[in-house]
Design an enzyme around this catalytic site. Structure first.
Site, PDB file in Angstrom:
ATOM      1  CG  ASN A  38      -0.217   0.098   2.514  1.00  0.00           C
ATOM      2  OD1 ASN A  38       1.010   0.149   2.543  1.00  0.00           O
ATOM      3  ND2 ASN A  38      -0.964   0.111   3.602  1.00  0.00           N
ATOM      4  CD  GLU A  40       0.138   3.071   5.209  1.00  0.00           C
ATOM      5  OE1 GLU A  40       0.346   2.275   6.152  1.00  0.00           O
ATOM      6  OE2 GLU A  40      -0.942   3.674   5.051  1.00  0.00           O
ATOM      7  CG  HIS A 132      22.017  25.684  -1.936  1.00  0.00           C
ATOM      8  ND1 HIS A 132      22.828  25.470  -3.027  1.00  0.00           N
ATOM      9  CD2 HIS A 132      21.245  26.755  -2.238  1.00  0.00           C
ATOM     10  CE1 HIS A 132      22.549  26.372  -3.959  1.00  0.00           C
ATOM     11  NE2 HIS A 132      21.604  27.155  -3.496  1.00  0.00           N
ATOM     12  CG  ASP A 173      24.496  29.797  -8.291  1.00  0.00           C
ATOM     13  OD1 ASP A 173      23.467  29.825  -8.989  1.00  0.00           O
ATOM     14  OD2 ASP A 173      24.523  30.148  -7.098  1.00  0.00           O
ATOM     15  CE  LYS A 196      22.201  29.801 -11.419  1.00  0.00           C
ATOM     16  NZ  LYS A 196      22.452  28.406 -11.082  1.00  0.00           N
ATOM     17  CG  ASP A 223      27.452  25.348  -8.441  1.00  0.00           C
ATOM     18  OD1 ASP A 223      27.361  25.866  -7.313  1.00  0.00           O
ATOM     19  OD2 ASP A 223      26.646  25.563  -9.356  1.00  0.00           O
ATOM     20  CB  THR A 228      18.993  20.064 -15.026  1.00  0.00           C
ATOM     21  OG1 THR A 228      19.468  21.431 -14.987  1.00  0.00           O
ATOM     22  CG2 THR A 228      17.692  19.975 -14.244  1.00  0.00           C
ATOM     23  N   GLY A 230      22.273  22.248 -16.336  1.00  0.00           N
ATOM     24  CA  GLY A 230      22.106  23.442 -17.172  1.00  0.00           C
ATOM     25  C   GLY A 230      23.096  24.550 -16.824  1.00  0.00           C
TER      26      GLY A 230
END
Ligand code: R5P
Length: 327
Positions: A38, A40, A132, A173, A196, A223, A228, A230
């Protein structure tokens, strides 16, 4: 104080947990962690945990990030109810770190929510790596430690790059500007920063400007995470158009969703240098991917937390050996 040190894992990254346990010189504790039909999740700790110093290793990455978060929360609850002496949530990659502020109307601060859930479920401490943004530490109301892989990454590039006059560190970044500059300073290299622009909430970005000189033959693009791909691919393209011939790409957390690994490795770079905080999804392009294991660093930190020794000492002079796996 405690009856012993115990290390357990969920299903997010068992290979990493095994590497940590091996470096600690003890087997992982036995636990059932699986899903019922189910959908869980069921957890049962198969060993006595009463008064133990328990470390639950679970990276919060996908595929299946939500399941991995839920597994961790349920395991923490199970250990609390099993009367563990102290419980540390070990999250090599802490998910939702980018959701750390209300920067649009009616959006949540999911990193705060997740930190609350970890503490609420039963963790007395947390242990993670390269959040981050550092201020996410303050979202937790329990004490914890944030490790960094940067000395290991510096160590990897040192011999070939340190102090050279034909290389530059490029930060794709601006949110990573300070850490990127520190990384470059340790290698005695200049820094350039990519400004960016994000296209709404699509995850797509474009290069607006490059601040600094990229007139070098070689570059290290670094980074904290690649998702992704990009951001990094746009940066690689801008550098190649600017005449940079030899590009290495590095990050701590290789989320590498979709075709990211293939696209980056096929973009003409020399190598993609990552750590093992997140399992590597792609079995292709291993000739270009170098994996630095941070498992020994986590093991040493766990040992120090258990013994009540300084963890801070690891930030200035890493005593654990750099382990390099070329896959
Ligand atoms: C940005 O805040 C991060 O440091 C990365 O630059 C970004 O999240 C990478 O995402 P992607 O690989 O999808 O461009």
């Amino acid at each position: 104080m405690f009856r012993g040190l115990s290390v357990y894992t969920g299903n997010a990254h068992p290979e990493f947990a095994n590497d940590v346990a091996e470096a600690l010189g003890q087997p992982l504790g036995r636990a059932d962690v699986f899903k019922f039909p189910n959908d869980e999740i069921f957890v049962q700790i198969k060993e006595n945990a009463r008064e133990h110093d328990v470390f639950v290793i679970q990276t919060l990455a996908g595929p299946g990030t939500s399941d991995h978060i839920m597994e961790l929360l349920i395991m923490l609850d199970a250990f609390r109810r099993a009367s563990a002496g102290r419980i540390t949530a070990v999250m090599p990659y802490f998910a939702y770190g980018q959701s750390d502020k209300k920067d649009q109307p009616r959006v949540p601060i999911t990193a705060r929510l997740l930190a609350d859930l970890v503490g609420g479920a039963g963790a007395d401490r947390f242990l993670t790596m390269d959040l981050h943004q550092g201020q996410v530490q303050g979202f937790f109301s329990i004490p914890g430690d944030e490790l960094s892989a940067f000395l290991l990454l510096v160590g990897y590039f040192e011999e070939e790059f340190a102090g050279r006059d034909d290389a530059v560190v490029v930060v794709p970044d601006l949110g990573f500007a300070k850490k990127g500059r520190n990384f470059a300073e340790k290698l005695r290299l200049p820094t350039a920063f990519v400004e960016k622009r994000r296209r709404g909430n699509t995850g797509q970005t474009e290069v607006v400007d490059i601040v600094g000189d990229i007139g070098y033959r070689r570059a290290i693009v670094i980074d904290d995470l690649i998702n992704t791909g990009g951001t990094v691919l746009n940066t690689i393209q801008a550098l190649q158009e600017g005449g940079v011939q030899d590009i290495s790409v590095a990050c701590v957390h290789p989320l590498l969703t979709g075709e990211a690994a293939a696209n980056i490795c096929d973009s003409g770079i020399r190598e993609l240098v990552i750590t093992d905080t997140v399992p590597l999804r792609s079995s292709e392009h291993r000739d270009k991917i170098r994996v630095l294991s941070v498992a020994p660093l986590f093991a040493e930190t766990i040992r120090r937390i258990h013994e009540g020794e300084s963890v801070g000492a690891l930030f200035t002079s890493p005593t654990v050996q750099l382990q390099l796996r070329v896959r």
